[in-house]
Design an enzyme around this catalytic site. Structure first.
Site, short mmCIF file in Angstrom:
data_model
loop_
_atom_site.label_atom_id
_atom_site.label_comp_id
_atom_site.label_asym_id
_atom_site.label_seq_id
_atom_site.Cartn_x
_atom_site.Cartn_y
_atom_site.Cartn_z
N LYS A 298 34.00 36.61 48.28
CA LYS A 298 33.53 37.98 48.43
C LYS A 298 34.72 38.90 48.24
CE LYS A 298 31.19 41.15 51.62
NZ LYS A 298 30.60 41.31 52.97
N LYS A 351 30.30 37.25 45.30
CA LYS A 351 29.87 38.63 45.42
C LYS A 351 31.03 39.55 45.07
CE LYS A 351 27.96 41.91 48.82
NZ LYS A 351 27.59 42.13 50.24
#
Length: 430
Positions: A298, A351
């Protein structure tokens, strides 16, 4: 039985019992002689016809009535039915240079020249089963539009949430992930509301499981929706995000969500060691069947802005760069991958999605675990805005972007387009 072969001039129109005007796609051939075989009984002479697949004829389609042997005998005797002509070679436009063919053994375009061939050799496929639908929920009864995310709402957990999930299931999307907009009065510096068994998320899970027992529910494990500071962890006085103390809170949050009926808990906080600690906490409480989807890579991305508006979870100060990954880093994703695998993660997530296709492929090539990609709010909003301004074809760009995420190696995609894309895949119009 005596037999004899005779040559008989035959007019097709005069064959007994045969009306050429009633045969679909058949025309009599003119001035043709047929070989007729006499075997003691009167045999129908095989006849020659011109076959035109493109012709139309009203009424029922009839067959000539000849046996296989009779048809074969006619062909052997040289009376081959005439088929449509060989397709023409189309002329090139005036001025096209005349050049010899390139000496190519392989021409990849041969496998792309028709829709049927392209479909046959397509390597990557999209299905509603590949989508996880992120849904924002709040305590109110009305569905509140999210300004930065056209088409998305903060759904009332009692009514709007259940209705939206039902619509998604109708087009084959049976996986959702929940994100709560928590009242400010319930936020604190330690995010204790995150593990309240009667909090917004546990209540929503129980409601959905009661209505749709086979629904797959993913949850978000992080403190930022519950933190008065807006960070994913507990903040020390000097602004440092405390790692181990935050992990302790996250374990309680994951257990609370599992107790409510969550199928997959998803730590998105990026604290070190949280996957192993959550796995141990879940197992200790008897939730060995609950999976962990770790936000493995992320990044501290600028694509998250609309999401933070949706949850009112912007950090009160600073940024999240001390725990989320540097967008400039590639190899570091492997460090996180190996750590999460060893700690017991079941799914690895990247992400954002589309700007990080190389990271998705990196994880795909270095792990046998399922890979997830999150097509984040910024990606969604840009496509929506471009569509509204008629700068792009929204639907085509939406489907292409999702296909690209799958092609890069994602098994599942968290996307706000889930229901809209599933409708396209089902052939429904927007």
């Amino acid at each position: 039985m005596a037999s004899s072969v005779v040559n008989v001039p035959c007019n097709v129109q005069a064959i007994k019992g045969l009306d050429c005007q009633n045969y679909f796609g058949l025309k009599p051939s003119r001035n043709v002689k047929f070989n007729c075989v006499k075997t003691g009984t009167t045999a129908r002479p095989p006849c020659l016809f011109v076959v035109r697949a493109s012709e139309r004829h009203d009424g029922l389609v009839k067959k000539i009535g000849l046996s296989d042997a009779e048809c074969e005998a006619a062909v052997v005797a040289g009376n081959v039915p005439e088929a449509p002509p060989v397709p023409p070679k189309w002329a090139a436009p005036a001025g096209t240079p005349v050049v010899p063919s390139l000496p190519l053994n392989r021409r990849p375009r041969r496998n792309r020249q028709s829709p049927a061939l392209r479909a046959a050799f397509q390597e990557t496929h999209l299905s509603p089963a590949n989508f996880v639908y992120p849904l924002f929920i709040h305590e109110g009864e009305e569905d509140t539009p999210i300004g930065a995310m056209p088409g998305c709402y903060r759904l009332g957990w009692r009514h709007g949430l259940v209705e939206e999930v039902g619509k998604a299931r109708d087009v084959g999307v049976n996986s959702v992930v929940l994100f709560p907009k928590v009242p400010d009065a319930l936020k604190s510096s330690t995010g204790d509301e995150a593990y309240n068994d009667n909090g917004l998320v546990p209540r929503a899970i129980r409601l959905l499981k009661d209505k749709y027992p086979d629904l797959v529910i993913y949850t978000d494990v992080a403190l930022d929706p519950y933190s008065s500071d807006g960070h994913d962890g507990i903040v020390r006085e000097d602004g440092v995000i405390m790692n181990d103390e935050t992990v302790y809170q996250l374990c309680k949050q994951a257990v609370s969500q599992a107790r409510a009926g969550a199928d997959v808990v998803s730590p998105s906080d990026m604290m070190d060691g949280r996957v192993g600690a959550i796995r141990e906490a879940l197992d200790a409480e008897g939730f060995q069947h609950v999976s962990i989807m770790s936000y493995t890579a992320k990044y501290a991305s600028s694509f998250y802005g609309p999401f933070r508006e949706a949850l009112d979870s912007n950090p009160r100060f600073g940024d999240k760069k001390t725990y989320q990954m540097n967008p400039a880093n590639y190899r570091e994703a492997l460090v996180e991958t190996h750590a999460d695998e060893s700690e017991g993660a079941d799914i690895l997530l990247v992400k954002p999605g589309l700007p990080y296709l190389d990271i998705i492929r990196l994880l795909r090539d270095n792990s046998s675990l399922p890979i997830a990609a999150y097509q984040v709010s910024g990606e969604y909003s840009m496509i929506k805005a471009g569509g509204v301004l008629k700068m792009i074809d929204e639907e085509k760009v939406m489907m292409e972007s999702l296909m690209c995420l799958r092609r890069a190696g994602a098994d599942i995609i968290l996307t706000y387009f889930a229901r809209q894309a599933a409708r396209c895949l089902c052939g429904e119009k927007r």
